[in-house]
Write an enzyme that holds these catalytic residues in place. Structure first.
Site, PDB file in Angstrom:
ATOM      1  N   GLU A  69       0.801  -1.237   0.000  1.00 20.63           N
ATOM      2  CA  GLU A  69       0.000   0.000   0.000  1.00 20.63           C
ATOM      3  C   GLU A  69       0.834   1.289   0.000  1.00 20.63           C
ATOM      4  O   GLU A  69       0.610   2.187   0.814  1.00 20.63           O
ATOM      5  CB  GLU A  69      -0.977  -0.024   1.190  1.00 20.63           C
ATOM      6  CG  GLU A  69      -1.900  -1.229   1.144  1.00 20.63           C
ATOM      7  CD  GLU A  69      -2.740  -1.424   2.400  1.00 20.63           C
ATOM      8  OE1 GLU A  69      -2.697  -0.566   3.290  1.00 20.63           O
ATOM      9  OE2 GLU A  69      -3.446  -2.456   2.482  1.00 20.63           O
TER      10      GLU A  69
ATOM     11  N   GLU B 155      -6.190 -10.798  -1.420  1.00 13.24           N
ATOM     12  CA  GLU B 155      -6.970 -10.600  -0.175  1.00 13.24           C
ATOM     13  C   GLU B 155      -8.462 -10.511  -0.479  1.00 13.24           C
ATOM     14  O   GLU B 155      -9.162  -9.638   0.048  1.00 13.24           O
ATOM     15  CB  GLU B 155      -6.510  -9.314   0.536  1.00 13.24           C
ATOM     16  CG  GLU B 155      -5.025  -9.223   0.779  1.00 13.24           C
ATOM     17  CD  GLU B 155      -4.608  -8.028   1.625  1.00 13.24           C
ATOM     18  OE1 GLU B 155      -5.482  -7.337   2.196  1.00 13.24           O
ATOM     19  OE2 GLU B 155      -3.399  -7.778   1.708  1.00 13.24           O
TER      20      GLU B 155
HETATM   21  O1  G3I Z   1      -3.674  -7.961  18.711  1.00 11.71           O
HETATM   22  C1  G3I Z   1      -4.675  -7.131  19.330  1.00 11.71           C
HETATM   23  C2  G3I Z   1      -5.219  -7.790  20.522  1.00 11.71           C
HETATM   24  O2  G3I Z   1      -4.197  -7.902  21.490  1.00 11.71           O
HETATM   25  C3  G3I Z   1      -6.409  -6.972  21.054  1.00 11.71           C
HETATM   26  O3  G3I Z   1      -6.996  -7.649  22.115  1.00 11.71           O
HETATM   27  C4  G3I Z   1      -7.444  -6.748  19.972  1.00 11.71           C
HETATM   28  C5  G3I Z   1      -8.584  -5.850  20.435  1.00 11.71           C
HETATM   29  O4  G3I Z   1      -9.223  -5.226  19.349  1.00 11.71           O
HETATM   30  O5  G3I Z   1      -6.825  -6.118  18.891  1.00 11.71           O
HETATM   31  C6  G3I Z   1      -5.797  -6.923  18.326  1.00 11.71           C
HETATM   32  O6  G3I Z   1      -5.241  -6.313  17.217  1.00 11.71           O
HETATM   33  C7  G3I Z   1      -6.056  -6.265  16.080  1.00 11.71           C
HETATM   34  C8  G3I Z   1      -5.391  -7.101  14.987  1.00 11.71           C
HETATM   35  O7  G3I Z   1      -6.113  -6.951  13.790  1.00 11.71           O
HETATM   36  C9  G3I Z   1      -5.328  -8.585  15.335  1.00 11.71           C
HETATM   37  O8  G3I Z   1      -6.621  -9.105  15.489  1.00 11.71           O
HETATM   38  C10 G3I Z   1      -6.156  -4.813  15.634  1.00 11.71           C
HETATM   39  O9  G3I Z   1      -6.901  -4.078  16.604  1.00 11.71           O
HETATM   40  C11 G3I Z   1      -6.837  -4.721  14.302  1.00 11.71           C
HETATM   41  O10 G3I Z   1      -6.753  -3.383  13.836  1.00 11.71           O
HETATM   42  C12 G3I Z   1      -6.106  -5.626  13.326  1.00 11.71           C
HETATM   43  O11 G3I Z   1      -6.774  -5.518  12.096  1.00 11.71           O
HETATM   44  C13 G3I Z   1      -6.103  -6.094  11.005  1.00 11.71           C
HETATM   45  C14 G3I Z   1      -5.797  -4.992  10.008  1.00 11.71           C
HETATM   46  O12 G3I Z   1      -5.227  -5.549   8.826  1.00 11.71           O
HETATM   47  C15 G3I Z   1      -4.819  -3.977  10.572  1.00 11.71           C
HETATM   48  O13 G3I Z   1      -4.511  -3.016   9.682  1.00 11.71           O
HETATM   49  C16 G3I Z   1      -7.021  -7.127  10.381  1.00 11.71           C
HETATM   50  O14 G3I Z   1      -7.142  -8.245  11.267  1.00 11.71           O
HETATM   51  C17 G3I Z   1      -6.460  -7.611   9.054  1.00 11.71           C
HETATM   52  O15 G3I Z   1      -7.415  -8.396   8.397  1.00 11.71           O
HETATM   53  C18 G3I Z   1      -6.137  -6.403   8.181  1.00 11.71           C
HETATM   54  O16 G3I Z   1      -5.544  -6.880   6.995  1.00 11.71           O
HETATM   55  C19 G3I Z   1      -5.231  -5.879   6.010  1.00 11.71           C
HETATM   56  C20 G3I Z   1      -4.012  -6.362   5.254  1.00 11.71           C
HETATM   57  O17 G3I Z   1      -2.959  -6.610   6.151  1.00 11.71           O
HETATM   58  C21 G3I Z   1      -3.578  -5.341   4.199  1.00 11.71           C
HETATM   59  N1  G3I Z   1      -4.687  -5.041   3.302  1.00 11.71           N
HETATM   60  C22 G3I Z   1      -5.918  -4.604   3.962  1.00 11.71           C
HETATM   61  C23 G3I Z   1      -6.370  -5.659   4.974  1.00 11.71           C
HETATM   62  C24 G3I Z   1      -7.688  -5.263   5.612  1.00 11.71           C
HETATM   63  O18 G3I Z   1      -7.536  -4.061   6.320  1.00 11.71           O
END
Ligand code: G3I
Length: 358
Positions: A146, A252
């Site tokens: 990105e 994705e």
């Molecule tokens: O790890 C913490 C955990 O300790 C906590 O309890 C929990 C509470 O909300 O949050 C956890 O972290 C989260 C993490 O995912 C793991 O589940 C983050 O808040 C959350 O923001 C994070 O989101 C991920 C996101 O990328 C972050 O930017 C999504 O799972 C994941 O599907 C998403 O994937 C991205 C690709 O990497 C790049 N392209 C877009 C795609 C969708 O946004």
């Protein structure tokens, strides 16, 4: 499939008359690899039923979060390889490829990465350490994620750009190549099938290639919304990126059944988003599932028609219950993937099988 991909496992280089019952990978085996992102810790973070679904349907794994910079190096010089090690071992045990994600991103990256002196050295060190650890064991790396502006021109105004200038991309690709000569190195982004961002991305990639930067693949993420899948743009994009000599993967994919403000995929962007009710909390209506099925079928047909360029189709999650689209851009019960919360195949599977017979 592009010659620069590693060969898919033998079992996937099947065969003629296959049906939805044979599973997603078998259906597409003649054309491209089919993969899936996993957020759970493997193997125990998945139920036995989910594990069976994963290994029965998919030939490749992407770590949804555990290989991102903040997960794998949470503090300077302190690496946490437990989850990625387990994922790679699981993949090897089941004959699945690993599509590693991601080395350089503006999100899920600790602030100390970009601040103070030595940013370049820390970046190279991170890549050398992480890519080197899994060298020979992963098929592809999303090296830069990105980086293209949206909206805007040129590159996204990220902390990497501020710290190192545009050169950060080539630093990253060269470091990844040095650490694993065999992995196929990808540039990965969303909405880069759409004309304006596609042009910006083509310009970026052309420039990198002209300077001998070892970029070999383009990942079109594919976070789409029902009825808004840009089929014509996608075909044009596959052809344009293929025209640069790059392989293309859909890295994705999901198909949101609830409209959202745009087809972006940036969780840091909080746009106005309001739902009066959780529309499909009790299940997804059959007519919606039918439209989703038809659109998934059409998508897979297009990819199969471009199998000389398309290397892989990966879904962003194993089943509807674990999709990130249940949480972003707001909480709702979503149904974007091929399998429902009980791990049952949705109508999309039959539609894909039918589309491939044409
Ligand atoms: O790890 C913490 C955990 O300790 C906590 O309890 C929990 C509470 O909300 O949050 C956890 O972290 C989260 C993490 O995912 C793991 O589940 C983050 O808040 C959350 O923001 C994070 O989101 C991920 C996101 O990328 C972050 O930017 C999504 O799972 C994941 O599907 C998403 O994937 C991205 C690709 O990497 C790049 N392209 C877009 C795609 C969708 O946004």
């Amino acid at each position: 499939m592009s010659p620069s991909s590693r060969e898919p496992p033998v079992a996937l280089r099947a065969s003629s008359a296959v049906s939805a019952a044979d599973g997603m990978s078998a259906l597409c085996a003649e054309s491209f690899v089919v993969g899936c992102a996993v957020g759970a810790v493997l193997p125990d973070g998945l139920t036995p039923q989910e594990q069976a679904l994963l290994v029965g349907q998919f030939a490749a794994l992407t770590p949804e979060n555990c290989m991102k910079p903040v997960s794998i190096q949470p503090a300077p010089g302190r690496y946490d390889f437990a989850e990625p090690d387990a994922l790679v071992a699981f993949a090897e045990q089941h004959g699945m490829a690993v599509n590693a994600h991601c080395l350089v991103w503006h999100q899920q990256t600790p602030d100390w990465s970009f601040s103070g002196d030595g940013v370049r050295e820390r970046l190279v060190d991170h890549i050398r350490t992480v890519v080197g650890r899994y060298a020979g064991r992963v098929a592809t790396w999303d090296v830069v994620n990105e980086a293209v502006a949206e909206p805007g021109e040129g590159l996204r105004e990220s902390p990497w750009l501020a710290a190192l200038g545009p050169e950060y991309l080539e630093i990253a690709f060269h470091a990844a190549r040095a650490a694993d000569p065999g992995a196929v190195l990808y540039y990965n982004d969303y909405n880069i099938e759409r004309p304006a961002k596609r042009e910006r991305t083509l310009r970026l990639l052309r420039g990198l290639l002209e300077r001998g930067v070892p970029v070999q693949g383009v990942g079109i993420q594919g976070h789409w919304v029902l009825d808004q899948l840009p089929f014509a743009d996608l075909e044009a994009a596959i052809e344009a990126y293929g025209g640069l000599g790059l392989e293309v993967s859909l890295t994705e994919v999901d198909l949101d059944v609830i409209d959202r403000p745009d087809c972006g995929a940036d969780v840091a962007v909080h746009r106005e988003y309001h739902l009066d009710q959780d529309l499909y909390a009790e299940g997804c209506p059959p007519e919606i599932l039918a439209r989703q099925a038809e659109q998934y079928g059409r998508l897979v047909r297009i990819l199969a028609d471009h199998a000389d360029t398309v290397a892989r189709l990966s879904f962003w999650g194993l089943h509807d219950g674990v999709s990130w689209l249940n949480d972003w851009p707001g909480k709702r019960t979503n149904h974007p993937l091929l399998f429902d919360r009980a791990c049952r195949a949705k109508p999309a599977m039959d539609a894909i099988a039918r589309a491939l017979q044409r």
